[in-house]
Design a protein around this motif. Structure first.
Motif, PDB file in Angstrom:
ATOM      1  N   LEU A 288       0.828  -1.202   0.000  1.00  0.00           N
ATOM      2  CA  LEU A 288       0.000   0.000   0.000  1.00  0.00           C
ATOM      3  C   LEU A 288       0.867   1.258   0.000  1.00  0.00           C
ATOM      4  O   LEU A 288       1.931   1.309   0.614  1.00  0.00           O
ATOM      5  N   GLY A 289       0.385   2.258  -0.704  1.00  0.00           N
ATOM      6  CA  GLY A 289       1.092   3.525  -0.758  1.00  0.00           C
ATOM      7  C   GLY A 289       2.088   3.591  -1.895  1.00  0.00           C
ATOM      8  O   GLY A 289       2.207   2.691  -2.723  1.00  0.00           O
ATOM      9  N   ASN A 290       2.841   4.686  -1.907  1.00  0.00           N
ATOM     10  CA  ASN A 290       3.689   4.975  -3.064  1.00  0.00           C
ATOM     11  C   ASN A 290       4.957   4.136  -3.136  1.00  0.00           C
ATOM     12  O   ASN A 290       5.600   4.081  -4.183  1.00  0.00           O
ATOM     13  N   GLY A 291       5.354   3.493  -2.063  1.00  0.00           N
ATOM     14  CA  GLY A 291       6.562   2.673  -2.076  1.00  0.00           C
ATOM     15  C   GLY A 291       7.643   3.164  -1.155  1.00  0.00           C
ATOM     16  O   GLY A 291       8.706   2.545  -1.046  1.00  0.00           O
ATOM     17  N   LYS A 292       7.386   4.261  -0.439  1.00  0.00           N
ATOM     18  CA  LYS A 292       8.398   4.781   0.477  1.00  0.00           C
ATOM     19  C   LYS A 292       8.718   3.766   1.569  1.00  0.00           C
ATOM     20  O   LYS A 292       9.886   3.576   1.941  1.00  0.00           O
ATOM     21  N   GLY A 293       7.688   3.085   2.087  1.00  0.00           N
ATOM     22  CA  GLY A 293       7.884   2.112   3.153  1.00  0.00           C
ATOM     23  C   GLY A 293       8.798   0.969   2.765  1.00  0.00           C
ATOM     24  O   GLY A 293       9.807   0.707   3.439  1.00  0.00           O
ATOM     25  N   PRO A 294       8.488   0.242   1.679  1.00  0.00           N
ATOM     26  CA  PRO A 294       9.375  -0.858   1.292  1.00  0.00           C
ATOM     27  C   PRO A 294      10.771  -0.395   0.893  1.00  0.00           C
ATOM     28  O   PRO A 294      11.746  -1.117   1.101  1.00  0.00           O
ATOM     29  N   ALA A 295      10.881   0.806   0.315  1.00  0.00           N
ATOM     30  CA  ALA A 295      12.216   1.323  -0.002  1.00  0.00           C
ATOM     31  C   ALA A 295      13.027   1.530   1.276  1.00  0.00           C
ATOM     32  O   ALA A 295      14.214   1.177   1.335  1.00  0.00           O
ATOM     33  N   GLN A 296      12.397   2.094   2.299  1.00  0.00           N
ATOM     34  CA  GLN A 296      13.089   2.281   3.579  1.00  0.00           C
ATOM     35  C   GLN A 296      13.485   0.938   4.179  1.00  0.00           C
ATOM     36  O   GLN A 296      14.587   0.794   4.730  1.00  0.00           O
ATOM     37  N   LEU A 297      12.610  -0.057   4.074  1.00  0.00           N
ATOM     38  CA  LEU A 297      12.945  -1.395   4.571  1.00  0.00           C
ATOM     39  C   LEU A 297      14.157  -1.966   3.833  1.00  0.00           C
ATOM     40  O   LEU A 297      14.999  -2.638   4.430  1.00  0.00           O
ATOM     41  N   ALA A 298      14.238  -1.697   2.536  1.00  0.00           N
ATOM     42  CA  ALA A 298      15.387  -2.167   1.762  1.00  0.00           C
ATOM     43  C   ALA A 298      16.659  -1.452   2.195  1.00  0.00           C
ATOM     44  O   ALA A 298      17.719  -2.076   2.349  1.00  0.00           O
ATOM     45  N   ALA A 321      -1.718  -2.481 -11.917  1.00  0.00           N
ATOM     46  CA  ALA A 321      -3.157  -2.695 -11.747  1.00  0.00           C
ATOM     47  C   ALA A 321      -3.867  -1.382 -11.428  1.00  0.00           C
ATOM     48  O   ALA A 321      -4.939  -1.093 -11.980  1.00  0.00           O
ATOM     49  N   CYS A 322      -3.289  -0.588 -10.548  1.00  0.00           N
ATOM     50  CA  CYS A 322      -3.907   0.697 -10.201  1.00  0.00           C
ATOM     51  C   CYS A 322      -3.947   1.630 -11.407  1.00  0.00           C
ATOM     52  O   CYS A 322      -4.955   2.298 -11.655  1.00  0.00           O
ATOM     53  N   LEU A 323      -2.866   1.689 -12.172  1.00  0.00           N
ATOM     54  CA  LEU A 323      -2.855   2.523 -13.371  1.00  0.00           C
ATOM     55  C   LEU A 323      -3.849   2.011 -14.405  1.00  0.00           C
ATOM     56  O   LEU A 323      -4.555   2.784 -15.057  1.00  0.00           O
ATOM     57  N   GLY A 324      -3.905   0.698 -14.565  1.00  0.00           N
ATOM     58  CA  GLY A 324      -4.820   0.111 -15.536  1.00  0.00           C
ATOM     59  C   GLY A 324      -6.281   0.296 -15.172  1.00  0.00           C
ATOM     60  O   GLY A 324      -7.153   0.244 -16.046  1.00  0.00           O
ATOM     61  N   SER A 325      -6.557   0.539 -13.896  1.00  0.00           N
ATOM     62  CA  SER A 325      -7.937   0.742 -13.468  1.00  0.00           C
ATOM     63  C   SER A 325      -8.478   2.111 -13.856  1.00  0.00           C
ATOM     64  O   SER A 325      -9.665   2.379 -13.691  1.00  0.00           O
ATOM     65  N   GLY A 326      -7.599   2.982 -14.362  1.00  0.00           N
ATOM     66  CA  GLY A 326      -8.004   4.335 -14.715  1.00  0.00           C
ATOM     67  C   GLY A 326      -7.520   5.379 -13.749  1.00  0.00           C
ATOM     68  O   GLY A 326      -7.746   6.581 -13.964  1.00  0.00           O
ATOM     69  N   ALA A 327      -6.836   4.963 -12.691  1.00  0.00           N
ATOM     70  CA  ALA A 327      -6.284   5.926 -11.736  1.00  0.00           C
ATOM     71  C   ALA A 327      -5.084   6.631 -12.338  1.00  0.00           C
ATOM     72  O   ALA A 327      -4.406   6.099 -13.229  1.00  0.00           O
ATOM     73  N   THR A 328      -4.809   7.819 -11.847  1.00  0.00           N
ATOM     74  CA  THR A 328      -3.668   8.608 -12.296  1.00  0.00           C
ATOM     75  C   THR A 328      -2.695   8.757 -11.142  1.00  0.00           C
ATOM     76  O   THR A 328      -3.096   8.990 -10.006  1.00  0.00           O
ATOM     77  N   GLY A 329      -1.411   8.634 -11.435  1.00  0.00           N
ATOM     78  CA  GLY A 329      -0.401   8.790 -10.397  1.00  0.00           C
ATOM     79  C   GLY A 329       0.983   8.653 -10.986  1.00  0.00           C
ATOM     80  O   GLY A 329       1.150   8.306 -12.159  1.00  0.00           O
ATOM     81  N   GLY A 330       1.973   8.917 -10.164  1.00  0.00           N
ATOM     82  CA  GLY A 330       3.345   8.840 -10.624  1.00  0.00           C
ATOM     83  C   GLY A 330       3.893   7.426 -10.565  1.00  0.00           C
ATOM     84  O   GLY A 330       3.323   6.532  -9.935  1.00  0.00           O
ATOM     85  N   THR A 331       5.032   7.224 -11.234  1.00  0.00           N
ATOM     86  CA  THR A 331       5.721   5.934 -11.183  1.00  0.00           C
ATOM     87  C   THR A 331       7.132   6.075 -10.636  1.00  0.00           C
ATOM     88  O   THR A 331       7.864   5.098 -10.569  1.00  0.00           O
ATOM     89  N   LEU A 332       7.517   7.280 -10.232  1.00  0.00           N
ATOM     90  CA  LEU A 332       8.884   7.507  -9.770  1.00  0.00           C
ATOM     91  C   LEU A 332       9.169   6.715  -8.500  1.00  0.00           C
ATOM     92  O   LEU A 332      10.135   5.943  -8.438  1.00  0.00           O
ATOM     93  N   THR A 333       8.360   6.897  -7.462  1.00  0.00           N
ATOM     94  CA  THR A 333       8.621   6.199  -6.202  1.00  0.00           C
ATOM     95  C   THR A 333       8.402   4.693  -6.316  1.00  0.00           C
ATOM     96  O   THR A 333       9.197   3.919  -5.763  1.00  0.00           O
ATOM     97  N   PRO A 334       7.356   4.200  -6.985  1.00  0.00           N
ATOM     98  CA  PRO A 334       7.269   2.747  -7.179  1.00  0.00           C
ATOM     99  C   PRO A 334       8.481   2.171  -7.903  1.00  0.00           C
ATOM    100  O   PRO A 334       8.938   1.073  -7.575  1.00  0.00           O
ATOM    101  N   SER A 335       9.018   2.914  -8.869  1.00  0.00           N
ATOM    102  CA  SER A 335      10.210   2.463  -9.579  1.00  0.00           C
ATOM    103  C   SER A 335      11.414   2.440  -8.641  1.00  0.00           C
ATOM    104  O   SER A 335      12.184   1.469  -8.611  1.00  0.00           O
TER     105      SER A 335
END
Length: 431
Positions: A288-298, A321-335
């Protein structure tokens, strides 16, 4: 006798320069205020949704029940789905990418602000999307609106649009130099002196303004790492892995956004997909969320290798999946998060053969390489990781080695080869 082309600098050029300087300052202030407002809204919705106050978002999600995670995500999908359905039915959302190539670069400010708020709501309630898309959009809309009101030329408006977008990114992540490089390397694709000065000034001002409302701490808190021979050799070997992985990541994101649901299907699909991600989060709350949590864990090396493997596969899938659902958002932090976890995973395996390097150092190298390759922005990625982690220059050599090879490999992997067409480097896009 002068021919008119070499007239000495007089009052008119000085007035023009002064007006440009005022506009640049105002764009920086506007992007900083906009980015801070969106960040405060994000935090307020996160706290309300998952019932925490002091801890980080990941801790709040982990302490929430599995049922709450599913309910919050399902509700979030319904809210933003209905919001985007209504917005797109009655208004046209103009992106930063659209503004840079349109004859009229202006982004409609009210529509863009609503779209940005919906992005923030989606991420705050757990969507696996980057939160940087909203402040970039809003900063760009503010920048081009001020430039147009000041009577600047169309080219100058485009420049200030890009500067506003980079400044919005700088404000929310406390990365003044990274925000400026994002403007120059990804949006303007220019390092002309006038563009460099405008980008640096707007990003620095926006970051300083945001400090009045947000923390001036780095995005990620990491321990200082020292360079090791094992890390340098790892960087040589890891770069191609990151390059191939980022090419797959980029194609997955592009495919997900190719045919978004339209009309009444939009809220139905967003609700269903967000609920599905919520169900996965019962077992993997890190999704859940933009990915800051798992990045910090790494960066902390806080998970076992099997968990890193699972998240490396599931995080990009959840984002797509979230992007394909029609939602809009960035991919920088997930990447960035995917790269950090991939670096931690492969670094953990590497350590069984060559010990002595902390997992967090592998994660930082992995994050920089993956981000550089996926966004086609090596300079921006290097600086962003250094600013976000404030890890100093100790890891600069392995970061550069991994970033360079990852960028080359990803470019080759993404470029179609035919007998009739030579290999051409794809253009940067403004995600």
């Amino acid at each position: 006798m002068s021919d008119g082309a070499l007239e000495p600098v007089g009052p008119a050029p000085r007035v023009e320069l002064g007006r440009l300087l005022v506009v640049v300052v105002l764009v920086g202030v506007g992007a900083g205020i906009g980015g801070a407002a969106l960040t405060l809204l994000l935090h307020a919705i996160q706290h309300l949704s998952f019932g925490y106050t002091e801890a980080t978002f990941l801790t709040g999600v982990e302490e929430a029940s599995g049922l709450r995670r599913v309910v919050v995500m399902t509700t979030g999908g319904l809210v933003v789905g209905l919001g985007w359905w209504a917005l797109r039915r009655y208004r046209t959302v103009v992106t930063v990418k659209d503004g840079l190539k349109n004859d009229d670069p202006r982004l409609p400010l009210p529509t863009t602000a609503i779209d940005a708020v919906l992005q923030v709501v989606a991420v705050a309630m757990g969507a696996s999307l980057g939160r940087e898309g909203a402040p970039r959009q809003l900063g760009a809309a503010i920048g081009v609106w001020i430039a147009a009101r000041a009577g600047l030329t169309i080219d100058q408006q485009r420049t200030l649009l890009a500067c506003g977008a980079g400044a919005g990114l700088a404000a929310v992540y406390n990365v003044p130099l990274g925000g400026a490089l994002f403007t120059l390397e990804i949006l303007l694709v220019s390092f002309a002196v006038r563009d460099v000065l405008a980008a640096l000034l707007t990003s620095a001002i926006a970051t300083g303004v945001a400090w009045a409302f947000l923390s001036d701490k780095p995005t990620y808190i990491v321990e200082p790492f020292a360079i090791t021979a094992g890390l340098v050799v790892f960087a040589v070997l890891f770069g191609p892995i990151a390059g191939v992985g980022s090419a797959v990541f980029t194609r997955l994101m592009d495919f997900a956004q190719r045919h978004p649901p339209q009309g009444w299907r939009l809220p139905v699909v967003t609700t269903s997909v967000f609920a599905g991600v919520g169900l996965l989060a019962v077992v993997f709350p890190q999704l859940l969320g933009n990915g800051k949590g798992p990045a910090q864990l790494a960066f902390d090396g806080a998970l076992a290798l099997p968990m890193f493997l699972a998240l490396v596969l599931l995080k990009p899938a959840a984002t797509a999946a979230c992007l394909g659902s029609g939602a809009t958002g960035g991919t920088l932090t997930p990447s960035l998060a995917t790269g950090a976890m991939l670096g931690a995973l492969t670094g953990g395996v590497w350590s069984t053969f060559w010990s002595g390097t902390p997992i967090g150092a592998f994660a930082i190298v992995g994050a920089a390489a993956f981000l550089a390759a996926s966004h086609k922005a090596p300079f921006t990625a290097i600086v962003l990781l250094l600013e976000m982690t404030q890890s100093g220059n100790a890891l600069l050599v392995p970061i550069i080695v991994a970033v360079g090879s990852a960028y080359v490999v990803s470019s080759l992997a993404r470029t179609p080869r035919t007998s009739a067409n030579p290999v051409v480097e794809p253009k940067n896009d403004a995600r």
